[in-house]
Scaffold this motif. Structure first.
Motif, PDB file in Angstrom:
ATOM      1  N   LYS A 712       0.970  -1.342  -0.130  1.00  0.00           N
ATOM      2  CA  LYS A 712      -0.016  -0.485  -0.284  1.00  0.00           C
ATOM      3  C   LYS A 712       0.848   1.269  -0.173  1.00  0.00           C
ATOM      4  CE  LYS A 712      -4.295  -1.687   1.559  1.00  0.00           C
ATOM      5  NZ  LYS A 712      -5.263  -1.409   0.883  1.00  0.00           N
ATOM      6  N   VAL A 713       0.439   2.541  -0.694  1.00  0.00           N
ATOM      7  CA  VAL A 713       1.026   3.520  -0.454  1.00  0.00           C
ATOM      8  C   VAL A 713       0.361   4.537  -0.038  1.00  0.00           C
ATOM      9  CG1 VAL A 713       2.165   5.224  -2.146  1.00  0.00           C
ATOM     10  CG2 VAL A 713       1.903   2.826  -3.401  1.00  0.00           C
ATOM     11  N   LEU A 714       0.941   5.157   0.905  1.00  0.00           N
ATOM     12  CA  LEU A 714      -0.119   5.913   1.491  1.00  0.00           C
ATOM     13  C   LEU A 714       0.434   6.986   1.693  1.00  0.00           C
ATOM     14  CD1 LEU A 714      -0.527   3.248   4.596  1.00  0.00           C
ATOM     15  CD2 LEU A 714      -2.590   3.849   2.264  1.00  0.00           C
ATOM     16  N   MET A 787       7.822  -0.382   6.312  1.00  0.00           N
ATOM     17  CA  MET A 787       7.997  -0.046   5.653  1.00  0.00           C
ATOM     18  C   MET A 787       9.126   0.013   4.613  1.00  0.00           C
ATOM     19  SD  MET A 787       8.844   4.381   6.086  1.00  0.00           S
ATOM     20  CE  MET A 787       7.854   4.408   8.232  1.00  0.00           C
ATOM     21  N   ILE A 788       8.489   0.115   3.226  1.00  0.00           N
ATOM     22  CA  ILE A 788       9.946   0.034   2.318  1.00  0.00           C
ATOM     23  C   ILE A 788      10.942   0.739   1.494  1.00  0.00           C
ATOM     24  CG2 ILE A 788       9.091  -2.908   2.676  1.00  0.00           C
ATOM     25  CD1 ILE A 788       7.900  -1.991  -0.384  1.00  0.00           C
ATOM     26  N   ASN A 789      10.063   2.087   0.829  1.00  0.00           N
ATOM     27  CA  ASN A 789       9.875   2.937   0.272  1.00  0.00           C
ATOM     28  C   ASN A 789      10.027   4.336   1.029  1.00  0.00           C
ATOM     29  OD1 ASN A 789      11.480   3.959  -2.149  1.00  0.00           O
ATOM     30  ND2 ASN A 789       9.725   3.767  -2.919  1.00  0.00           N
ATOM     31  N   VAL A 790      10.121   5.570   0.601  1.00  0.00           N
ATOM     32  CA  VAL A 790       9.870   6.852   1.157  1.00  0.00           C
ATOM     33  C   VAL A 790       9.676   7.656  -0.224  1.00  0.00           C
ATOM     34  CG1 VAL A 790      10.536   8.782   1.936  1.00  0.00           C
ATOM     35  CG2 VAL A 790      10.474   6.388   3.502  1.00  0.00           C
ATOM     36  N   ASP A 791       9.225   8.666  -0.495  1.00  0.00           N
ATOM     37  CA  ASP A 791       9.302   8.975  -1.773  1.00  0.00           C
ATOM     38  C   ASP A 791       9.150  10.500  -1.181  1.00  0.00           C
ATOM     39  OD1 ASP A 791       8.893  10.444  -4.166  1.00  0.00           O
ATOM     40  OD2 ASP A 791       7.973   9.593  -5.246  1.00  0.00           O
ATOM     41  N   THR A 794       6.891  13.297  -3.619  1.00  0.00           N
ATOM     42  CA  THR A 794       5.437  13.562  -3.665  1.00  0.00           C
ATOM     43  C   THR A 794       4.384  13.139  -1.845  1.00  0.00           C
ATOM     44  OG1 THR A 794       5.587  11.002  -3.545  1.00  0.00           O
ATOM     45  CG2 THR A 794       5.197  12.682  -5.771  1.00  0.00           C
ATOM     46  N   GLU A 795       5.892  12.944  -1.052  1.00  0.00           N
ATOM     47  CA  GLU A 795       5.059  12.711   0.686  1.00  0.00           C
ATOM     48  C   GLU A 795       4.328  11.745   0.365  1.00  0.00           C
ATOM     49  OE1 GLU A 795       4.074  15.654   2.960  1.00  0.00           O
ATOM     50  OE2 GLU A 795       5.934  17.003   2.795  1.00  0.00           O
TER      51      GLU A 795
END
Length: 865
Positions: A712-714, A787-791, A794-795
């Motif tokens: 899930k991207v949140l 948590m596997i990724n942080v952008d 785009t936050e």
């Protein structure tokens, strides 16, 4: 290694053993007067008595020294000693350190020895300060018996090997771990000391185990007093004069021993999960039998005051009480009950000593008794049907038969052992269903006891002839009939045997209640016996209602089979609860709210979801402020100590009829030696108790089945559904990096349940070009976040989410109606015995003062000069 403290303790044991022998010898020579009523013959006897008192003082100091040293070893976690290592642990609450002292055989023997010292001091001081000199002649022969018993008991903790005989006497509580265990580590490291002990038996981690054993052993010790007086009287050929100085002691012993037994029953009720308070276990029986015989002996002594010919029966029963206590000690500590009782001690090689101990006093007492057979007063007339003595005698017989019925089956392992030793195969087995077997017999003995306790009271206090028999019984019988009819109708009692027990118990309440009303007007001290009988009747009604009419309220109404491997009973009589999901159970709506720990740093239980583990055992960190009664007791980030071996399962109850709410915390302990140990929690009420315990729960050792990860991207404040819960990503925050990190982020995810909110804080670590997500599992919701990724542009934050079956338990609940009558009856019975004890004590004291006054009266006119 601190070996000096153990050497001092062992030295105290040796001194206590030697001085007890010296005391016995000195008191023997101090007893060499013609009879108990004669003054000491010469200065030599007084010298022996002074020597005996001095030696007993040294003995008392040495016993206290042993107790202090052993408790010091336990309290200070000196695990180089086997006793401390095998009974205590670092994380054990300090108040359970006391229980560690008497968990082992050696400690329980020391407790028994200590109480004998206390009682012996009272007997000696009373003899020293008594005003009438002729009364202190009991001291020497009585204390000689005391000292003899002390010598045998002290030998049980002596731990000395006799040279050239390969004979070990006793088991020392001060033996080193390296000497007690044949472990390989001691070959390479002789001075090795474990960092922790094995801990106290989880079943003994209960406040009743702090007070039940010392109360029970005080009762054992008090039973020595009547025995010692009887033996002293037989030795001096005074077969009746031991009664007055003994009566108050016997009553005190009955009160204390009875309270100790009921304490043990209540401990079983609160701690064990069989749903009751008495299981007719052989160890329970072994304590119950002497108490029954003691009560029978007290009634015989009561009759002896009116009819001296009852002295023979009184002596037999008082001797039997002490011998039965020795027999129960042999049963529970020789290992002979290992296959038939869960309470018995393992054999420490002391069975031979215990047997010698038992045989010595049995044979000695028997010889003295039969030597005095013709010295006992003879009966001049038969007891009339209309006399109180007749009915009390029947009561003594019924009590004796009740004890005998329990004694014979309980002793089956002993019969088998004797026959096996003779080369005879024995196939006799103890009752397969002890509860049914003993209850079937004891119910009718209870009927007899209730009936006789009521009838004997009427005949005892009133002169009854054939002509006025009807007048004295018509009112009690009419009241009994009315009350019994109401009870049977309201309770819907249909079993004939139960009806008869209700009838006789009600009769005992009414008849003894009338006796109390009559005797209180004359002298309140006279009401002790009737008050005790009222207590017994209440106990019978409480036992009948709570055991005969308990109701299982957790019946499985779902129509589902929980598990094919479960017994039919578990599948049928238990309710399945999922975390935070309200479930209907009989008249209750119940909700399982999660798992909790006990902590000395917080007034109540701590929710596992509110704390996080650390690298240190038994230490956790609060994840939020912990509040109790609107006050912050522990701030977020503070460290708490927890007793993590005990897990408490919070269950909220709502009575749908009365809207009453309450919470129970049944316990499960994961013990390395015993596996899962389940203990109940109880909601107590006047009308009924609700008894709750767990029957099954997820095994943490088994691998759980997790779903495949869902990505899930949140963004902050996004709402989503996970495992049927609504969840919200409140935000992602920068945390303080650890020493080997460049950067750390943690997310805050709220999981919303109907009444609770859970917070997950998965961590994202960055070090150079390496990134790693540390998963966070919320056990209650059955969810894992990683948590596997942080952008950062785009936050948006990417999570892997896995789910499993949410937390659940399977629980059993029973309602036990009017069990409060059992506990109330125990209190009333004890008060009655104590009232009777005070009466006998004051009577004996008045008799002493009277003797003194008479001794001062001049025999003739010459004495006036």
């Amino acid at each position: 290694m601190n070996l000096l403290v153990g050497q001092i303790g062992h030295l105290f044991v040796i001194i206590s053993f030697v001085t007890s022998i010296v005391v016995a010898i000195a008191y023997y020579f101090a007893s060499q007067s013609s009879d108990l009523t004669a003054s000491p013959k010469n200065q030599e006897i007084n010298s022996w008595k002074k020597m005996a008192r001095l030696a007993f003082g040294v003995h008392a100091v040495s016993v206290i020294g042993v107790v202090v040293v052993l408790f010091s070893i336990i309290y200070n976690h000196q695990y180089e000693y086997h006793y401390a290592w095998s009974h205590s642990s670092n994380n054990l609450p300090y108040y359970y350190m006391i229980s560690c002292f008497w968990e082992g055989q050696e400690g329980s023997f020391l407790l028994w020895i200590f109480w004998h010292v206390c009682i012996g001091v009272v007997i000696i001081l009373r003899s020293i300060f008594v005003k009438h000199k002729k009364d202190n002649t009991w001291e020497a022969p009585v204390m000689m018996v005391f000292a003899s018993v002390q010598a045998f008991l002290a030998s049980m903790v002596l731990g000395v090997v006799v040279p050239f005989a390969n004979l070990k006497i006793g088991s020392s509580p001060f033996i080193l771990l390296r000497d007690a265990m044949d472990a390989p580590i001691f070959q390479s490291q002789p001075n090795y000391i474990p960092v922790d002990g094995t801990g106290l038996n989880p079943l003994l981690q209960n406040y009743w185990m702090v007070i039940h054993p010392p109360t029970l052993f005080l009762g054992f010790a008090l039973c020595l007093v009547p025995f010692a007086f009887v033996i002293a009287g037989l030795w001096k050929k005074e077969t009746t004069k031991w009664l007055k100085p003994t009566f108050a002691w016997a009553l005190l012993a009955a009160a204390v021993l009875g309270v100790g037994i009921v304490m043990g029953a209540y401990w079983a009720y609160e701690t064990l999960n069989f749903g009751g308070y008495w299981n007719w276990d052989p160890v329970e029986n072994a304590v119950f039998i002497p108490w029954l015989v003691l009560v029978a002996g007290i009634h015989a002594m009561t009759m002896q005051q009116k009819r001296p010919s009852m002295a023979k029966l009184s002596a037999i029963l008082m001797i039997s009480v002490f011998l039965l206590i020795l027999y129960s000690t042999f049963l529970t500590r020789s290992g002979i009950l290992g296959d038939s009782s869960v309470h018995s001690f393992t054999d420490l090689g002391l069975s031979g000593q215990l047997l010698i101990y038992l045989l010595f006093f049995t044979i000695g007492a028997s010889i003295l008794f039969f030597m005095n057979w013709n010295n006992f007063p003879k009966s001049k007339q038969e007891s009339s049907f209309y006399s109180g003595e007749f009915w009390v005698t029947l009561g003594v017989v019924v009590l004796g038969l009740s004890a005998l019925q329990v004694l014979v089956p309980t002793s089956i392992p002993v019969y088998n052992a004797v026959l096996d030793a003779l080369g005879i195969d024995s196939n006799v087995a103890p009752p397969a269903d002890p509860e049914h077997f003993y209850t079937e017999w004891q119910l009718w003995f209870s009927v007899g006891i209730a009936f006789l306790s009521a009838t004997a009271q009427v005949f005892w206090w009133k002169r009854i002839e054939k002509s006025n028999l009807k007048d004295n019984f018509v009112i009690p019988l009419i009241l009994t009939a009315i009350i019994t009819t109401i009870i049977i109708a309201v309770a819907q009692i249909k079993d004939a045997s139960y009806m008869i027990l209700v009838l006789t118990s009600t009769y005992a309440l009414v008849s003894n209640g009338i006796s109390i009303a009559r005797t209180v007007k004359l002298n309140p001290k006279l009401a002790g016996g009737a008050l005790a009988h009222v207590g017994v009747a209440l106990m019978f009604l409480g036992i009948l209602s709570s055991s005969g009419y308990d109701e299982i309220v957790s019946m499985n109404m779902s129509g589902l089979l929980y598990n094919k491997e479960f017994s039919d009973e578990v599948n049928r009589e238990n309710v399945l609860l999922f975390r935070s999901q309200p479930t209907k159970m009989n008249k209750y709506e119940i909700t399982y709210k999660g798992q909790y720990w006990d902590s000395p740093n917080f007034p109540t239980y701590v929710n596992k979801e509110d704390v996080k583990g650390t690298a240190y055992a038994h230490k956790v960190i609060a994840q939020k402020d912990l509040i109790y009664k609107d006050k912050v007791e522990v701030k977020s980030g503070d460290t708490l100590q927890i007793f993590e071996e005990n897990t408490y399962y919070k269950i909220d109850y709502v009575d749908t009829l009365t809207k009453e709410t309450f919470t129970l915390f049944p316990r499960v302990q994961q013990n390395p030696q015993m596996g899962f140990v389940v203990s109940p929690d109880i909601s107590q009420g006047i009308k009924s108790d609700l008894y709750t315990h767990l029957s099954s729960l997820p095994d943490p050792a088994e691998d759980r089945t997790w779903s495949q990860p869902e990505m899930k991207v949140l963004s902050p404040m996004d709402t989503f559904i996970v495992n049927d819960f609504v969840a919200v990503l409140d935000g992602v925050h920068r945390g303080k990096p650890l020493a080997d990190e460049d950067y750390m982020l943690y997310a805050e995810i709220r999981i919303l349940d109907k009444e609770e909110t859970y917070t997950a804080k998965p961590v994202f670590q960055i070090k150079g070009n390496e990134v790693r997500g540390i998963p966070e599992i919320i056990e209650s919701a059955g969810v894992e976040f990683t948590m596997i990724n942080v952008d950062p542009k785009t936050e948006e934050f990417t999570f892997n989410i896995r789910t499993t079956q949410r937390d659940w338990i399977i629980m059993k609940a029973l309602e036990k109606p009017y069990i409060s009558l059992l506990w109330l009856g125990t209190i009333v019975m004890t008060l009655g015995i104590l009232v009777a004890m005070w009466r006998r004590y004051t009577e004996a004291k008045k008799a002493t003062v009277s003797k003194k006054s008479n001794s001062k009266k001049p025999k003739n006119e010459m004495e006036l000069v």
